[in-house]
Design a protein around this motif. Sequence first.
Motif, PDB file in Angstrom:
ATOM      1  N   LEU A 146       0.975  -1.883  -0.086  1.00  0.00           N
ATOM      2  CA  LEU A 146       0.016  -0.069   0.218  1.00  0.00           C
ATOM      3  C   LEU A 146       0.493   1.346   0.508  1.00  0.00           C
ATOM      4  CD1 LEU A 146      -3.348  -0.281   3.000  1.00  0.00           C
ATOM      5  CD2 LEU A 146      -3.017  -0.720  -0.319  1.00  0.00           C
ATOM      6  N   LEU A 147       1.514   0.816   0.374  1.00  0.00           N
ATOM      7  CA  LEU A 147       2.602   2.716   0.820  1.00  0.00           C
ATOM      8  C   LEU A 147       3.080   2.347  -0.580  1.00  0.00           C
ATOM      9  CD1 LEU A 147       3.850   1.390   4.741  1.00  0.00           C
ATOM     10  CD2 LEU A 147       2.543   3.995   3.528  1.00  0.00           C
ATOM     11  N   GLY A 188       1.869   2.402  -2.904  1.00  0.00           N
ATOM     12  CA  GLY A 188       1.018   2.988  -3.674  1.00  0.00           C
ATOM     13  C   GLY A 188       1.046   4.599  -3.529  1.00  0.00           C
ATOM     14  N   ILE A 189       1.172   4.740  -2.259  1.00  0.00           N
ATOM     15  CA  ILE A 189       0.909   6.293  -2.166  1.00  0.00           C
ATOM     16  C   ILE A 189       1.744   6.827  -3.192  1.00  0.00           C
ATOM     17  CG2 ILE A 189       0.238   8.175  -0.999  1.00  0.00           C
ATOM     18  CD1 ILE A 189      -0.016   5.520   1.393  1.00  0.00           C
ATOM     19  N   SER A 190       0.745   8.396  -3.494  1.00  0.00           N
ATOM     20  CA  SER A 190       1.107   9.158  -4.253  1.00  0.00           C
ATOM     21  C   SER A 190       2.675  10.028  -4.359  1.00  0.00           C
ATOM     22  CB  SER A 190       0.656  10.030  -4.531  1.00  0.00           C
ATOM     23  OG  SER A 190       0.685  11.420  -5.327  1.00  0.00           O
ATOM     24  N   PRO A 191       4.042   9.940  -4.598  1.00  0.00           N
ATOM     25  CA  PRO A 191       4.717  11.196  -4.058  1.00  0.00           C
ATOM     26  C   PRO A 191       4.602  12.458  -3.857  1.00  0.00           C
ATOM     27  CG  PRO A 191       5.494   9.955  -6.916  1.00  0.00           C
ATOM     28  CD  PRO A 191       3.248   9.494  -5.875  1.00  0.00           C
ATOM     29  N   VAL A 199       1.268  12.961  -1.750  1.00  0.00           N
ATOM     30  CA  VAL A 199       1.186  13.093  -0.690  1.00  0.00           C
ATOM     31  C   VAL A 199       1.914  12.987   0.187  1.00  0.00           C
ATOM     32  CG1 VAL A 199       0.105  11.042   0.892  1.00  0.00           C
ATOM     33  CG2 VAL A 199      -1.073  12.097  -0.753  1.00  0.00           C
ATOM     34  N   TRP A 231       3.430  15.041   3.415  1.00  0.00           N
ATOM     35  CA  TRP A 231       3.386  14.530   4.325  1.00  0.00           C
ATOM     36  C   TRP A 231       4.801  16.109   4.987  1.00  0.00           C
ATOM     37  CZ3 TRP A 231       7.982  11.640   6.244  1.00  0.00           C
ATOM     38  CH2 TRP A 231       7.609  11.674   7.745  1.00  0.00           C
ATOM     39  N   LEU A 241      11.707   6.831   3.450  1.00  0.00           N
ATOM     40  CA  LEU A 241      10.560   6.786   3.700  1.00  0.00           C
ATOM     41  C   LEU A 241       9.618   6.312   2.120  1.00  0.00           C
ATOM     42  CD1 LEU A 241       8.818   8.865   6.473  1.00  0.00           C
ATOM     43  CD2 LEU A 241       9.207   6.036   6.222  1.00  0.00           C
ATOM     44  N   LEU A 260       5.157   5.709   9.015  1.00  0.00           N
ATOM     45  CA  LEU A 260       3.784   5.524   8.032  1.00  0.00           C
ATOM     46  C   LEU A 260       2.764   5.573   8.149  1.00  0.00           C
ATOM     47  CD1 LEU A 260       5.895   2.964   6.260  1.00  0.00           C
ATOM     48  CD2 LEU A 260       6.221   4.969   5.042  1.00  0.00           C
ATOM     49  N   LEU A 294       0.133   8.838   7.343  1.00  0.00           N
ATOM     50  CA  LEU A 294      -1.277   8.534   6.928  1.00  0.00           C
ATOM     51  C   LEU A 294      -2.139   9.518   8.094  1.00  0.00           C
ATOM     52  CD1 LEU A 294      -1.627   4.473   6.282  1.00  0.00           C
ATOM     53  CD2 LEU A 294      -2.259   6.677   4.532  1.00  0.00           C
ATOM     54  N   GLY A 308      -4.225   3.362  -9.740  1.00  0.00           N
ATOM     55  CA  GLY A 308      -3.469   3.936  -8.909  1.00  0.00           C
ATOM     56  C   GLY A 308      -2.453   4.952  -9.033  1.00  0.00           C
ATOM     57  N   ARG A 309      -1.818   3.906  -9.307  1.00  0.00           N
ATOM     58  CA  ARG A 309      -0.248   4.097  -9.895  1.00  0.00           C
ATOM     59  C   ARG A 309       0.102   5.538 -10.599  1.00  0.00           C
ATOM     60  NH1 ARG A 309       4.465   2.260  -8.123  1.00  0.00           N
ATOM     61  NH2 ARG A 309       2.945   0.491  -7.123  1.00  0.00           N
ATOM     62  N   GLY A 313      -1.991   8.971  -8.562  1.00  0.00           N
ATOM     63  CA  GLY A 313      -1.256   9.858  -8.576  1.00  0.00           C
ATOM     64  C   GLY A 313       0.050  10.243  -9.208  1.00  0.00           C
ATOM     65  N   LEU A 352      -7.285  12.472  -2.590  1.00  0.00           N
ATOM     66  CA  LEU A 352      -6.300  11.354  -3.363  1.00  0.00           C
ATOM     67  C   LEU A 352      -6.053  10.596  -2.369  1.00  0.00           C
ATOM     68  CD1 LEU A 352      -5.055  10.899  -5.881  1.00  0.00           C
ATOM     69  CD2 LEU A 352      -2.715  12.393  -4.494  1.00  0.00           C
ATOM     70  N   THR A 353      -5.147  10.695  -0.997  1.00  0.00           N
ATOM     71  CA  THR A 353      -4.999   9.087   0.079  1.00  0.00           C
ATOM     72  C   THR A 353      -6.093   8.337  -0.226  1.00  0.00           C
ATOM     73  OG1 THR A 353      -3.518  11.010   0.880  1.00  0.00           O
ATOM     74  CG2 THR A 353      -3.837   8.639   1.569  1.00  0.00           C
ATOM     75  N   ILE A 378      -6.825   6.134  -3.934  1.00  0.00           N
ATOM     76  CA  ILE A 378      -5.501   5.617  -3.887  1.00  0.00           C
ATOM     77  C   ILE A 378      -6.174   4.660  -3.488  1.00  0.00           C
ATOM     78  CG2 ILE A 378      -2.999   4.875  -3.989  1.00  0.00           C
ATOM     79  CD1 ILE A 378      -2.864   7.954  -5.281  1.00  0.00           C
ATOM     80  N   LEU A 379      -6.132   4.687  -1.310  1.00  0.00           N
ATOM     81  CA  LEU A 379      -6.042   4.037  -1.082  1.00  0.00           C
ATOM     82  C   LEU A 379      -7.034   2.646  -1.748  1.00  0.00           C
ATOM     83  CD1 LEU A 379      -5.364   4.491   2.676  1.00  0.00           C
ATOM     84  CD2 LEU A 379      -4.141   3.131   1.184  1.00  0.00           C
ATOM     85  N   SER A 406      -6.362   0.543  -4.166  1.00  0.00           N
ATOM     86  CA  SER A 406      -5.504  -0.186  -3.903  1.00  0.00           C
ATOM     87  C   SER A 406      -5.943  -1.370  -2.931  1.00  0.00           C
ATOM     88  CB  SER A 406      -4.091   0.084  -3.588  1.00  0.00           C
ATOM     89  OG  SER A 406      -4.489  -0.264  -1.909  1.00  0.00           O
ATOM     90  N   LEU A 407      -7.086  -1.678  -2.550  1.00  0.00           N
ATOM     91  CA  LEU A 407      -7.466  -1.750  -1.649  1.00  0.00           C
ATOM     92  C   LEU A 407      -8.632  -2.907  -2.411  1.00  0.00           C
ATOM     93  CD1 LEU A 407      -8.401  -0.495   2.502  1.00  0.00           C
ATOM     94  CD2 LEU A 407      -6.904  -1.997   1.318  1.00  0.00           C
ATOM     95  N   ARG A 451      -6.227  -5.628  -3.845  1.00  0.00           N
ATOM     96  CA  ARG A 451      -6.212  -6.666  -3.172  1.00  0.00           C
ATOM     97  C   ARG A 451      -7.275  -7.449  -2.601  1.00  0.00           C
ATOM     98  NH1 ARG A 451      -1.654  -6.762  -0.655  1.00  0.00           N
ATOM     99  NH2 ARG A 451      -1.384  -8.881  -0.328  1.00  0.00           N
TER     100      ARG A 451
END
Lengths: 307, 269, 283
Positions: free
Chosen positions: A111-112, A114-117, A119, A123, A168, C26, C30, C203-204, C207, C259-260, C263-264, C267-268, C271
């Motif tokens: 999942l990590l 796949g997170i957008s750069p 985002v 952070w 990260l 991480l 989030l 998703g990629r 993002g 956006l997050t 994407i989550l 991707s869920l 999965r």
Amino acid sequence: MDVRKLRDSLARRSMFTLSVAVLSLSFLMALGLYQRSRPVLDRISLRELLFSTLWQPAQGHFGLGAFIAGTLWVTAIAMAIAIPLSLLTAIYLSEYAHRRTRDLAKPVVDLLAGISPVVYGVWGVVAVVPLVRDHLMPFFSARFPFFPFRSDNFTGYCALSGGIVLALMISPIIISVTDEVLRTVPQAIREASLSVGATRWQTVKHAVLRKARIGITAAVILGLSRAFGETMAVLMVCGCAMRVTPHSVFDAAYPLPALIANTYGEMMSIPLYDAAVLMAALVLFAVTTLFNMAGWGILLRFESGDM
Amino acid sequence: MNVEYRMEEIQLEAFPHIQVQHLTVAYGGHVALDDISIDIPERCITAIIGPSGCGKTTLLKSFNRLIDLQDEVTVKGRILIDGEDIYDPRTDVSALRKKMGLLSQRPQVLPMSIYDNVAYGCRIHGIKSRRTLDKIVERELRSASLWEEVKDRLRSPAARLSIGQQQRLCLARGLAVEPEVILGDEPTSALDPLSAERIERKFLELKKDYAIVLVTHIIRQARRLADYVIFLYLGKLIEHGPADEVLNRPKHAKTRAYLSGHFIEDASP
Amino acid sequence: MARRHVEEGVFKVLMAGAALILAASLALILGTILFKGLPALNVAMLISAPKGGYYLGKDGGILNAILGSLAIGFGSTALALALSLPLVLYLNIYLKKRSRLALAVRFFLDVLWGIPSIVYGAFGFTVMMAVGMRASLLAGTLTLSLVILPIMARSMDEVLKMVPFGLKETSAAMGATRFETAFKVVVKQAYPGLLAAVLTAFGRGIGDAAAVLFTASYTDFLPYSLFKPVATLPLAIFFQLATPFPEVQERGYASALVLTALILAISLTARWFGRRFTRHVIR
């Protein structure tokens, strides 16, 4: 010759063409970028382009040296953080952790990745930059006023922030490749080492890592290449101030990818500017492709058991 | 000299080397060993026989706690070695494993040179002196009758040896840390007949000094080597006793069926 | 004797520490996005495009970017699918396992996978200049499809590698051509896994910002033409954060949350499909 067979052979031919197209795509990219950066390559020597730190597009000076140095600096910081963290984590997950922990960790790592750069960048701006500005920078530059901590940049937008964010971002890649590599090490090797009375860590250090070291090198190379080309996150937190070369982790850095992204919009206004920027992209392409070829080449041979 | 010392030690012992008491091992919900109680005699070859999946390897690997590596394993009951419960939380597992040399199904050399393979265990246990290591390596390679074949290429990778040589190297590696018990998990199953014979002969020599526990699915091998036989079926201990008795005059119907190559009709253990 | 146990302990602590640091950072990512974004998020933002002076703190929303991202994401995913599905079927069904061509294609897919998306953007830009095209939805879609092609093809390849050989054999034994084996049998067997690969790539793609920066540019208008620039969520976040006004920056955080979450969710879902797939695989 019936319709079915005709369709089969047609499909085969078009699929063959398609795979050749994929094969040639990277050559095409190199060629396209080279073609467009020709004007500046013809006028200025490669040496000056790569090593001069004089970047004054309006005056026709296109030295990428400072940006290359910035990229190297930020990447080095990111790797210094990411390598120990992700290798230790990967070893923990594969050699020590309970199966349930492992089953939980794997999807999280995916999942990590796949997170957008962007985002990650957000952070960085919200959490890392203030942390560096308010705590790390005052502490370190006061206590250790020498390389690599001495700096007069108090904004928090600096190479270290970029390095932390990048670390990260690339650790999911390093962790998942390392984990896969460790999984290919036969369980019997661990048993052999344990049964002469080695502790777990001795087994990891002397037997498992020894067997896996080449694969792990590849994992690190792949992470390195990802860090090298990452754009948006570093653009957001590195400060991107023009500076000859960063002398401190707290100095702002202006990595190559950020330069390319930032000059969008203005690069058509000055002669040769666009060529120089595309030349920067070509450099990025060359370096990352080289790293990737090395990394994947090693992994391919590792998996087929040649190493 | 080493040997004499060991003989003395053994004579002092009043109890068998390995005592298994009500051992039950389960992987998740699957019970692999069900309430096993048995004593393994000293200075004998004990063969564990039984059809595949009967828990032979599990029983063997519970002796040096290698089953700890499996996921979701639960162990009930006790195994006493030298009178100490090895599943006691205070047990030093690596010291225990040092005592129990393991020879696995496929020879597993470590990714290093021939010399380093033999010296590995000694280095782990703190022997640094080059001369001592040299001596141990030569002694153990000789004892595994591998010395003549490899003495000129001790520095070359162990993986280049033939599979039979690798298994003898593994034996040398295991003996170098001076174990008390040798565990063999079908150690000849991957070998050609000649190499297998060498290993078998080696075992007959070694039983003068060690307790040897051997998992095998070859009944003829058990006949050739074993002094004591344990027959397992579906995780249960069906029969055990001196080899001659179990192999030639089995008391239990299942043992008879297995030894004669018939189906074991009564599936209830 | 004690030293090696001390070493064991030290490294155990180090490893657990490293895993904890990573997990905590991480979670922090989030958490930060959630806590910064949630207060600023409102419905009006999701259903309107930027109005005049939006970037100075006036009214409006990010609908332009949401729709733009979806349009460019769907378009490029569809294109990448059209290219990568035949490609991986070719690799897995037409070519032998040890084929040199297959090896080369897989290797170059890996290499393409590692090329930074900014380089794809720059390459797209050179092609645009060569053919006289402007930054537009079309150009962005084409470029992005190249970025996600290796991502999609590699994960599809992994899925197809898991299809049992016997299935291909059985199909061939009944007299099916390889084409029929590929599209009628193998695709059906691997369908959920392939869908998961498509979603991952989608998703990629959504993002990604660096590739569309040059090629799709940015606009305050909702997407309405293939040949006009289009907005995307990552760039909307970037531009909003770059303004000096706190209220606009907060909208940037809210956009990052959107956006997050998107994407989550993708991707869920991926999965979930992937798991359903493994349930049917014959091992």
